[in-house]
Design an enzyme around this catalytic site. Structure first.
Site, short mmCIF file in Angstrom:
data_model
loop_
_atom_site.label_atom_id
_atom_site.label_comp_id
_atom_site.label_asym_id
_atom_site.label_seq_id
_atom_site.Cartn_x
_atom_site.Cartn_y
_atom_site.Cartn_z
N ARG A 225 2.24 -9.10 -1.39
CA ARG A 225 2.80 -10.40 -1.00
C ARG A 225 3.20 -10.35 0.46
O ARG A 225 3.58 -9.28 0.98
CB ARG A 225 4.04 -10.71 -1.84
N HIS A 273 -5.59 -15.16 1.24
CA HIS A 273 -5.07 -14.99 -0.13
C HIS A 273 -6.17 -15.23 -1.17
O HIS A 273 -6.04 -16.08 -2.04
CB HIS A 273 -3.86 -15.92 -0.39
C1 GLV Z 1 -2.28 -13.47 -6.68
O1 GLV Z 1 -1.72 -13.39 -5.66
C2 GLV Z 1 -1.72 -13.32 -7.99
O2 GLV Z 1 -0.50 -13.29 -8.14
O3 GLV Z 1 -2.50 -13.22 -8.94
#
Ligand code: GLV
Length: 310
Positions: A225, A273
């Site tokens: 993250r 992401h």
């Molecule tokens: C992606 O970031 C997830 O939490 O699957």
């Protein structure tokens, strides 16, 4: 009884509403922002819902995270404490993250950025890198998905270590545990892959103190993250040569603002992401199955532990 969906993007939300409506014809699937009767809502399928949004539904049975992480749900200070949160994982997501980790570890290992830069200059420059068995890769976090990624690195031949809170063993991986194990883990890690969940203990863990314990020129891959990384510390570590490069999939602010210094940095590769981004069709079917299982049993392997934070 109804299910509401929030993905932050109206078009995506509409797509998921369509898919879930087909998969769960016995439920009315609605937009989180147009939920109809609030007391009829039983499940909220969400990614990064607005603060206070979940608390509007008095009869909610569970929140469903469209992703493996649940930090984007737990960050809501008004989230009712008793609510179970279901995570979305499964073979598809695991496979995607294995691909991402293999791709970017190999890119650092084989100095792909340097070769790309040589090509841009029209320069024939051969770089001989060590074979994988002499490259030490370290994976932070050893949950289900991370364990599969560590195993993939072992299968590629890398000298692979792992670090986690509990130190649970993984075949072929040298495992280090807890705060006591961290310095030894870092001291031997040339390519660091962060796959940790974001919790109060792991927030800001990727900082200058940690970078100082890696071998000089080490590489960082962050697919955990954005909150794990102290951004200014990364820039300083890259500029001083302490770190040789970074691949970042997650950011403190997403989308990454257009004027952010990471965009143009020559030693940072950015991915938006997408490391384990699941396609809507697969995601909706995993979620429908998780909800059905939760309905049947009142429990599910997918239920996160809010106290632990994942
Ligand atoms: C992606 O970031 C997830 O939490 O699957």
């Amino acid at each position: 009884m109804s299910i509401v969906v929030y993905l932050g993007d109206a078009e995506e939300t509409r797509e998921w509403i369509g898919l879930l409506s087909r998969l769960m014809p016995d439920h009315e699937i609605r937009d989180f922002d147009d939920p109809g009767q609030l007391s009829a809502v039983e499940y909220a399928v969400v990614w990064a819902p607005p603060r206070g949004g979940i608390a509007r539904f008095p009869n909610l049975k569970a929140v469903v995270s469209v992703g493996a992480g649940v930090d984007h749900v737990l960050r809501d200070p008004n989230l009712p404490k008793h609510l179970p949160i279901l995570r979305t994982t499964g073979p598809d997501m695991v496979q995607r993250l294995r691909e991402y980790v293999a791709l970017h570890v190999l890119a650092h290992h084989r100095e792909l950025a340097t070769t790309d830069a040589s090509q841009a200059r029209g320069e024939w420059r051969q770089i001989v890198t060590p074979v994988a068995g002499r490259r030490r890769v370290g994976v932070m976090g050893l949950g289900n998905i991370a364990r599969a990624c560590a195993r993939t690195l072992v299968d590629l031949g890398f000298d692979t270590a792992g670090w986690s809170r509990s130190g649970r063993q993984v075949d072929g991986v040298t495992v280090f545990a807890g705060a006591d194990g961290l310095p030894a883990f870092l001291a031997q890690t040339e390519i660091l892959v962060c796959l940790l969940p974001l919790t109060p203990e792991t927030r800001d863990i990727l900082d200058s103190r940690l970078f100082a314990q890696l071998p000089k020129g080490a590489r960082l891959i962050n697919a955990g993250r954005g909150g794990h990384l102290v951004e200014d510390d990364l820039l300083a570590a890259l500029d001083s040569g302490r770190l040789g490069g970074a691949t970042l999939d997650v950011f403190r602010t997403e989308p990454l603002p257009a004027d952010h210094p990471f965009w143009g940095h020559p030693r940072i590769r950015i991915t938006p992401h997408i490391a384990s981004m699941i396609d809507a069709e697969t995601g909706a079917s995993v979620i429908a199955e998780n909800i059905r299982c939760f309905e049947r049993t009142g429990a599910s392997d997918a239920v996160a532990d809010p106290k632990r934070g994942y």
